[in-house]
Design a protein around this motif. Structure first.
Motif, short mmCIF file in Angstrom:
data_model
loop_
_atom_site.label_atom_id
_atom_site.label_comp_id
_atom_site.label_asym_id
_atom_site.label_seq_id
_atom_site.Cartn_x
_atom_site.Cartn_y
_atom_site.Cartn_z
N PHE A 198 -62.86 -84.30 12.39
CA PHE A 198 -63.43 -84.10 11.05
C PHE A 198 -64.59 -85.06 10.82
O PHE A 198 -65.65 -84.69 10.30
N GLY A 199 -64.41 -86.34 11.22
CA GLY A 199 -65.48 -87.32 11.06
C GLY A 199 -66.69 -86.99 11.91
O GLY A 199 -67.83 -87.12 11.46
N VAL A 200 -66.44 -86.55 13.15
CA VAL A 200 -67.56 -86.18 14.03
C VAL A 200 -68.29 -84.97 13.46
O VAL A 200 -69.53 -84.88 13.53
N LEU A 201 -67.54 -84.03 12.89
CA LEU A 201 -68.16 -82.86 12.28
C LEU A 201 -69.09 -83.27 11.14
O LEU A 201 -70.20 -82.75 11.01
N LEU A 202 -68.64 -84.24 10.34
CA LEU A 202 -69.51 -84.76 9.29
C LEU A 202 -70.76 -85.40 9.89
O LEU A 202 -71.86 -85.26 9.35
N GLY A 203 -70.57 -86.10 11.02
CA GLY A 203 -71.71 -86.71 11.70
C GLY A 203 -72.71 -85.68 12.18
O GLY A 203 -73.93 -85.87 12.08
N VAL A 204 -72.20 -84.58 12.70
CA VAL A 204 -73.09 -83.50 13.15
C VAL A 204 -73.87 -82.92 11.98
O VAL A 204 -75.08 -82.69 12.06
N ILE A 205 -73.18 -82.70 10.87
CA ILE A 205 -73.82 -82.11 9.70
C ILE A 205 -74.88 -83.05 9.14
O ILE A 205 -75.99 -82.63 8.79
N THR A 206 -74.54 -84.36 9.05
CA THR A 206 -75.53 -85.30 8.52
C THR A 206 -76.73 -85.45 9.45
O THR A 206 -77.86 -85.65 8.99
N THR A 207 -76.50 -85.36 10.76
CA THR A 207 -77.62 -85.43 11.69
C THR A 207 -78.55 -84.25 11.51
O THR A 207 -79.78 -84.41 11.41
N ILE A 253 -75.93 -91.25 13.69
CA ILE A 253 -74.57 -91.12 14.21
C ILE A 253 -74.11 -89.67 14.07
O ILE A 253 -73.82 -89.21 12.98
N GLY A 254 -74.07 -88.95 15.16
CA GLY A 254 -73.63 -87.56 15.15
C GLY A 254 -72.52 -87.32 16.15
O GLY A 254 -71.54 -88.05 16.21
N ILE A 255 -72.70 -86.30 16.98
CA ILE A 255 -71.69 -85.98 17.99
C ILE A 255 -71.97 -86.67 19.32
O ILE A 255 -71.13 -86.70 20.21
N GLY A 256 -73.17 -87.26 19.47
CA GLY A 256 -73.57 -87.80 20.76
C GLY A 256 -72.58 -88.78 21.35
O GLY A 256 -72.32 -88.77 22.55
N TRP A 257 -71.99 -89.64 20.50
CA TRP A 257 -71.10 -90.67 21.02
C TRP A 257 -69.86 -90.07 21.66
O TRP A 257 -69.33 -90.58 22.64
#
Length: 472
Positions: A294-303, A21-25
């Motif tokens: 902010f949540g999407v940014l966390l998703g990008v970082i975790t990806t 789960i990153g920025i793709g969605w």
């Protein structure tokens, strides 16, 4: 041997789910709905889950049974021999090298939503996309920061991944709440997209895109040798399959909430972050969208972090077995990390960010091809191992046994053929075909000149005894 202070089951879940789960969605959900309709997009997600679940079962069984470091190519080498293993690993490396810069480019897009001044100091335009200096600097900061984290050790990286994934899940509630409570069910029309012919064609197109964003569950197989000594390997199989179900289910709920927000035709005209802008337009405020950003940014970082961790172990194992020069297998004397590979992947990511999103777009499809090749190899390896070693101890057993492995092989083969054969609804474009054959030719040269002489054809069972493999 397993690290006594290694990764826990929770760490493995954070790694797999955070990688998926990153920025793709934020970018792609409106495209899925535009291709298939809101209901069609949900049907496409359900179909994709049904196609991938058998593959997830295969990953769960092989990972828990053999515990080989390196992931798909190692299982392929053990079951099928060195040249299938080389093809599997060679294309997997391409997949990881593609996905990292693609993710890194997403970071400044998110920051620019909150701070529009970042869209200044243009440097050049490449394939229709302007590349800004602040964007490059932000991407470099993330690359260096997460590379340093991975340089210091897998456990530190996994702990960060777990915390960031938990925070990311909380912020999803903000988007879902905004979509369901501020939106209107009438915006979900059309439920099925039929403008370009039969609704099925739109659903198939959506499936081809969704496949790329369902990757992440495979990271467990590449980092299994980082597990703590007391881990229950049966749980690793559950994590693999659970990640697919939870990730796919979350995507479905996101599609439904997005459909309530605004018609897909309108969202498609709202820039690089269509769902964020749609939420802002519906709420009349930037507060809720900023929480989601902010949540999407966390998703990008975790990806990025998850794929860097898994990818560096993949390349390290590929080199250690002699498929590529063994310098990439070097391990840091203190941190026990493949530091040369980590920094080599960071360097490639930096170069990729300089080209901007326009130049990297064709490579995204290549990334999907790379992962499909790996899925097919794992499934075929599972069939072979089931036939040749029926009494192999399996902490996690796939339901249906060898029939599930056959299903995984069939599904991955059909998807792979549909992308490789010209003229199908999801076949590659000319640019992708050229890139595919360039990478294939480069691999053939490397195999003939180096790998063929440096790698034994089969992995003997005695080489696996230290990994805990034994017969029931």
């Amino acid at each position: 041997m397993m690290n006594k202070k290694g990764m826990t089951t929770t760490d493995f879940f954070g790694l797999a789910f955070g990688s998926m789960i990153g920025i793709g969605w934020v970018i792609s959900v409106p495209q899925w709905m535009a291709s298939a309709g809101s209901l069609g997009a949900i049907i496409a997600l359900a179909a994709t889950i049904l196609l991938i679940i058998p593959i997830g079962f295969v990953y769960g069984e092989l990972t828990s049974s053999l515990k080989l470091s390196g992931g798909e190519f190692a299982y392929t080498h053990y079951a099928l021999g060195k040249w299938p293993a080389f093809i599997c690993g060679w294309f997997l490396i391409l997949g990881y090298l593609i996905i990292l810069p693609w993710v890194a480019i997403s970071v400044p897009l998110l920051f620019a939503y909150a701070f529009p001044l970042l869209n200044s100091y243009p440097l050049y335009t490449l394939m229709g996309q302007v590349v800004y200096l602040p964007h490059i600097l932000l991407s470099l900061a993330m690359i260096f920061g997460l590379s340093w984290l991975n340089y210091r050790g897998a456990k530190l990286s996994a702990r960060f991944q777990t915390i960031a994934t938990a925070m990311m899940l909380v912020t999803f509630l903000a988007f879902l709440g905004g979509g369901f409570f501020l939106g209107d069910p009438q915006n979900a029309a059309p439920l099925l997209q039929t403008e370009n012919g039969h609704a099925l064609s739109g659903i198939i197109l959506a499936v081809s895109s969704i496949l790329f964003f369902m990757n992440g569950f495979d990271t467990v197989s590449k980092t299994v040798d980082e597990a703590e000594a007391s881990i229950n390997y049966k749980n690793l199989g559950k994590v693999t399959v659970g990640t697919i179900l939870l990730g796919g289910g979350l995507y479905m709920v996101i599609v439904l909430a997005s459909a309530f927000l605004m018609p897909a035709s309108e969202m498609g005209e709202m820039g690089a972050l269509p769902l964020i802008h749609a939420l802002e337009a519906r709420s009349g405020s930037m507060l809720l969208p900023l929480i989601v950003v902010f949540g999407v940014l966390l998703g990008v970082i975790t990806t990025f972090n998850g794929f860097l961790l898994a990818g560096s172990r993949l390349i390290q194992s590929f080199a250690a077995r002699g498929f590529i020069p063994k310098g990439f297998a070097a391990e840091h004397t203190r941190y026990k990390t493949p530091y040369k590979t980590v920094w080599a992947m960071a360097a490639f990511s930096i170069v990729g960010t300089l080209f901007g999103s326009g130049a990297l777009l064709p490579l995204v499809i290549m990334g999907g091809i790379a992962f499909l090749i790996a899925w097919f190899c794992m499934a075929f390896a599972a069939v072979t191992i089931r036939l040749k070693q029926p009494h192999l101890q399996k902490p996690y057993k796939m339901p249906g046994g060898i029939y599930m492995a056959f299903a995984a092989t069939l599904f991955s083969a059909i998807l792979l053929a549909a992308m490789l054969i010209p003229g199908t609804p999801i076949s590659m474009g000319m640019t992708e075909y050229v890139l595919f054959f360039i990478w294939l030719a480069a691999g053939a040269i490397l195999y003939v000149c180096y790998t063929r002489r440096s790698v034994p054809n089969k992995v003997e069972i005695t080489q696996l005894e230290d990994k805990g493999v034994h017969q029931a």
